[in-house]
Design a protein around this motif. Structure first.
Motif, PDB file in Angstrom:
ATOM      1  N   ASN A  88       0.530  -1.154  -0.014  1.00 31.58           N
ATOM      2  CA  ASN A  88       0.095   0.158  -0.003  1.00 31.58           C
ATOM      3  C   ASN A  88       0.976   1.228   0.067  1.00 31.58           C
ATOM      4  N   LEU A  89       1.860   1.257   0.624  1.00 26.74           N
ATOM      5  CA  LEU A  89       2.882   2.212   0.804  1.00 26.74           C
ATOM      6  C   LEU A  89       3.787   2.614  -0.598  1.00 26.74           C
ATOM      7  N   ILE A  90       3.872   1.332  -0.996  1.00 24.03           N
ATOM      8  CA  ILE A  90       4.811   1.474  -2.320  1.00 24.03           C
ATOM      9  C   ILE A  90       4.004   1.675  -3.517  1.00 24.03           C
ATOM     10  N   GLN A  91       2.560   1.327  -3.460  1.00 23.76           N
ATOM     11  CA  GLN A  91       1.817   1.632  -4.688  1.00 23.76           C
ATOM     12  C   GLN A  91       0.969   2.874  -4.609  1.00 23.76           C
ATOM     13  N   HIS A  92       1.065   3.623  -3.434  1.00 21.39           N
ATOM     14  CA  HIS A  92       0.218   4.928  -3.429  1.00 21.39           C
ATOM     15  C   HIS A  92       0.822   5.997  -2.727  1.00 21.39           C
ATOM     16  N   ASP A  93       2.027   5.770  -2.009  1.00 15.50           N
ATOM     17  CA  ASP A  93       2.436   6.949  -1.497  1.00 15.50           C
ATOM     18  C   ASP A  93       3.058   8.068  -2.599  1.00 15.50           C
ATOM     19  N   GLY A  94       2.455   9.334  -2.414  1.00 13.11           N
ATOM     20  CA  GLY A  94       2.733  10.262  -3.415  1.00 13.11           C
ATOM     21  C   GLY A  94       2.168  10.408  -4.363  1.00 13.11           C
ATOM     22  N   CYS A  95       1.018   9.597  -4.658  1.00 18.87           N
ATOM     23  CA  CYS A  95       0.019   9.472  -5.526  1.00 18.87           C
ATOM     24  C   CYS A  95      -1.113  10.519  -5.267  1.00 18.87           C
ATOM     25  N   ASP A  96      -2.138  10.715  -6.007  1.00 17.52           N
ATOM     26  CA  ASP A  96      -3.243  11.702  -5.694  1.00 17.52           C
ATOM     27  C   ASP A  96      -4.272  10.753  -5.633  1.00 17.52           C
ATOM     28  N   THR A  97      -4.935  10.345  -4.741  1.00 13.14           N
ATOM     29  CA  THR A  97      -6.147   9.172  -4.403  1.00 13.14           C
ATOM     30  C   THR A  97      -7.276   9.842  -4.796  1.00 13.14           C
ATOM     31  N   LYS A  98      -7.318  11.174  -5.108  1.00 14.17           N
ATOM     32  CA  LYS A  98      -8.757  12.060  -5.312  1.00 14.17           C
ATOM     33  C   LYS A  98      -8.802  11.902  -7.241  1.00 14.17           C
ATOM     34  N   SER A  99      -7.641  11.415  -7.714  1.00 15.34           N
ATOM     35  CA  SER A  99      -7.629  11.337  -9.234  1.00 15.34           C
ATOM     36  C   SER A  99      -8.024  10.068  -9.774  1.00 15.34           C
ATOM     37  N   GLU A 100      -8.792  10.320 -10.927  1.00 13.07           N
ATOM     38  CA  GLU A 100      -9.474   9.197 -11.464  1.00 13.07           C
ATOM     39  C   GLU A 100      -8.291   8.291 -12.019  1.00 13.07           C
ATOM     40  N   TRP A 101      -6.992   8.715 -12.493  1.00 14.08           N
ATOM     41  CA  TRP A 101      -6.027   7.797 -13.252  1.00 14.08           C
ATOM     42  C   TRP A 101      -4.668   7.837 -12.507  1.00 14.08           C
ATOM     43  N   ASN A 102      -4.418   8.879 -11.365  1.00 13.08           N
ATOM     44  CA  ASN A 102      -3.222   8.974 -11.034  1.00 13.08           C
ATOM     45  C   ASN A 102      -3.096   8.618  -9.513  1.00 13.08           C
ATOM     46  N   HIS A 103      -4.058   7.622  -9.168  1.00 10.13           N
ATOM     47  CA  HIS A 103      -4.047   7.331  -7.848  1.00 10.13           C
ATOM     48  C   HIS A 103      -3.184   6.185  -7.217  1.00 10.13           C
ATOM     49  N   SER A 104      -2.396   5.611  -8.203  1.00  6.59           N
ATOM     50  CA  SER A 104      -1.501   4.330  -7.887  1.00  6.59           C
ATOM     51  C   SER A 104      -0.273   4.377  -8.831  1.00  6.59           C
ATOM     52  N   ARG A 105       0.655   3.807  -8.400  1.00 11.58           N
ATOM     53  CA  ARG A 105       2.024   3.559  -8.984  1.00 11.58           C
ATOM     54  C   ARG A 105       2.020   2.090  -9.640  1.00 11.58           C
ATOM     55  N   ASN A 106       2.291   2.131 -10.766  1.00 12.32           N
ATOM     56  CA  ASN A 106       2.220   0.936 -11.561  1.00 12.32           C
ATOM     57  C   ASN A 106       3.627   0.368 -11.912  1.00 12.32           C
ATOM     58  N   PHE A 107       3.820  -0.969 -11.804  1.00 13.89           N
ATOM     59  CA  PHE A 107       5.328  -1.716 -12.004  1.00 13.89           C
ATOM     60  C   PHE A 107       5.267  -2.457 -13.221  1.00 13.89           C
ATOM     61  N   VAL A 108       5.506  -2.124 -14.534  1.00  9.53           N
ATOM     62  CA  VAL A 108       5.387  -2.407 -15.546  1.00  9.53           C
ATOM     63  C   VAL A 108       6.158  -3.520 -16.412  1.00  9.53           C
ATOM     64  N   GLY A 109       7.161  -3.910 -15.409  1.00 12.28           N
ATOM     65  CA  GLY A 109       8.262  -4.937 -16.022  1.00 12.28           C
ATOM     66  C   GLY A 109       7.575  -6.202 -16.296  1.00 12.28           C
ATOM     67  N   ARG A 110       7.806  -7.030 -17.323  1.00 12.23           N
ATOM     68  CA  ARG A 110       7.010  -8.224 -17.907  1.00 12.23           C
ATOM     69  C   ARG A 110       7.365  -9.360 -17.089  1.00 12.23           C
ATOM     70  N   PHE A 111       8.658  -9.512 -16.677  1.00  9.59           N
ATOM     71  CA  PHE A 111       8.972 -10.758 -15.949  1.00  9.59           C
ATOM     72  C   PHE A 111       8.244 -10.582 -14.547  1.00  9.59           C
ATOM     73  N   PHE A 112       8.430  -9.331 -13.936  1.00 13.29           N
ATOM     74  CA  PHE A 112       7.786  -9.219 -12.601  1.00 13.29           C
ATOM     75  C   PHE A 112       6.204  -9.342 -12.686  1.00 13.29           C
ATOM     76  N   ASN A 113       5.769  -8.852 -13.649  1.00 18.76           N
ATOM     77  CA  ASN A 113       4.247  -9.286 -13.615  1.00 18.76           C
ATOM     78  C   ASN A 113       4.015 -10.452 -13.837  1.00 18.76           C
ATOM     79  N   TRP A 114       4.835 -11.258 -14.622  1.00 20.51           N
ATOM     80  CA  TRP A 114       4.545 -12.700 -14.741  1.00 20.51           C
ATOM     81  C   TRP A 114       4.623 -13.486 -13.497  1.00 20.51           C
TER      82      TRP A 114
END
Length: 335
Positions: free
Chosen positions: A217-243
């Motif tokens: 929760n801290l990693i994915q949301h800290d520093g993001c705008d939870t009031k925003s429709e699209w910028n409320h979360s942080r994404n980690f987009v590496g393919r192997f990581f997501n596999w």
């Protein structure tokens, strides 16, 4: 240009869904999740039963798979893996032992509270902002990451306990109790049979995964705008990581469309989040993000004003299109 109605789209999707099913599973991709849990239990009981397996390598692997077990809890409590309700409930017990907390707690703490942030008037029990409000911020960010579960863990389970006593879902209270009995009961039996082995090679991995999933929760949301429709979360987009993480790096689209199966999140993230999510919130590597942000203290926050302006501009473009599609849908249903 013809517009496909929601009814037609649903009908067209049925063959695709059937192609993804097996006789036991709603989605064949969930064999990966079952494999994660099987490997995790094999690691735990190899260490408990075989003295030669009680080493740092096995322990480190068990801690890593304990975290993945908590990821499976997250996915399973959003969309049950099995077609059988009995199997889904039994699997919750298996998962509960792996992280030493009742998996059904996710229904209240994650599905109902976290996914709404504070939109429904109920504050997120694991909100990074609430953590910083309740706790003195350490100057070294890594200490905040380490300490985070000590504050939000009790807060979360106090909230879940309150919800369990007031909810009208009697099935939830019964299932929640069964999971507690199984998880703590089995762990207690192992302690009674071999205290020190259980302490170091069962309990440590269990707690590692449970605390690790809270830190997300801290990693994915800290520093993001939870009031925003699209910028409320942080994404980690590496393919192997997501596999290996079953696409849990794609957090924006998961929040916006929580009903989607995890196996399609990569594709939908690419289609719907590109151009909407601030590029600073798409991280190519979680490892480098953790080192840069929490070890080295090099924060990378978004420009919220610029991000909000971009969202407003995009909404202005998409609104007429959505309106036209709604009109076409209404017309097609009226025919």
């Amino acid at each position: 240009m013809s517009v496909v109605s929601a009814t037609e789209e649903h009908a067209q999707a049925k063959p695709a869904r059937r192609a993804e099913e097996t006789w036991l599973l709603h989605h064949r991709a969930d064999r990966r999740q079952i494999g994660i849990v099987v490997v995790y239990w094999a690691l735990l009981f190899s260490m408990w039963l075989v003295p030669a397996c009680r080493n740092v390598v096995f322990l480190a692997l068990a801690c890593y798979f304990s975290f993945l077990n908590a990821v499976v809890i997250h996915n399973h409590l959003h969309k049950g893996i099995f077609k059988s309700k009995t199997l889904n409930r039994a699997f919750r017990c298996v998962l509960s032992f792996g992280s030493l907390y009742p998996a059904s707690a996710n229904i209240a703490s994650h599905n109902l509270v976290h996914h709404h942030f504070d939109d429904d008037g109920q504050p997120d029990w694991a909100d990074p902002y609430e953590y910083y409000q309740r706790t003195a911020r350490f100057s070294w960010p890594l200490l905040n990451l380490i300490h985070f579960p000590n504050v939000v863990g009790p807060n979360t389970f106090n909230g879940v306990s309150r919800w369990a006593t007031t909810t009208r879902q009697k099935d939830f209270r019964r299932q929640y109790l069964i999971e507690q009995v199984f998880a703590f009961g089995l762990t207690g039996v192992l302690f009674a049979l071999d205290f020190w082995t259980t302490l170091f090679f069962i309990l440590i991995p269990q707690l590692w995964g449970a605390r690790g999933i809270l830190r997300i929760n801290l990693i994915q949301h800290d520093g993001c705008d939870t009031k925003s429709e699209w910028n409320h979360s942080r994404n980690f987009v590496g393919r192997f990581f997501n596999w290996i993480m079953c696409n849990n790096g794609y957090h924006t689209i998961h929040h916006n469309r929580a009903g989607l199966h995890w196996s399609v999140l990569h594709e939908v993230h690419r289609k719907e989040c590109a151009g909407r999510v601030d590029p600073a919130l798409d991280e190519p590597s979680m490892t480098w993000y953790l080192v840069r942000t929490f070890v080295l203290g090099m924060s990378r926050s978004i420009d919220r004003d610029a991000a909000q302006q971009r969202e407003t501009e995009i909404a202005a473009v998409l609104a007429p299109r959505a309106e036209r599609l709604a009109e076409a849908e209404a017309a097609s249903l009226a025919e």
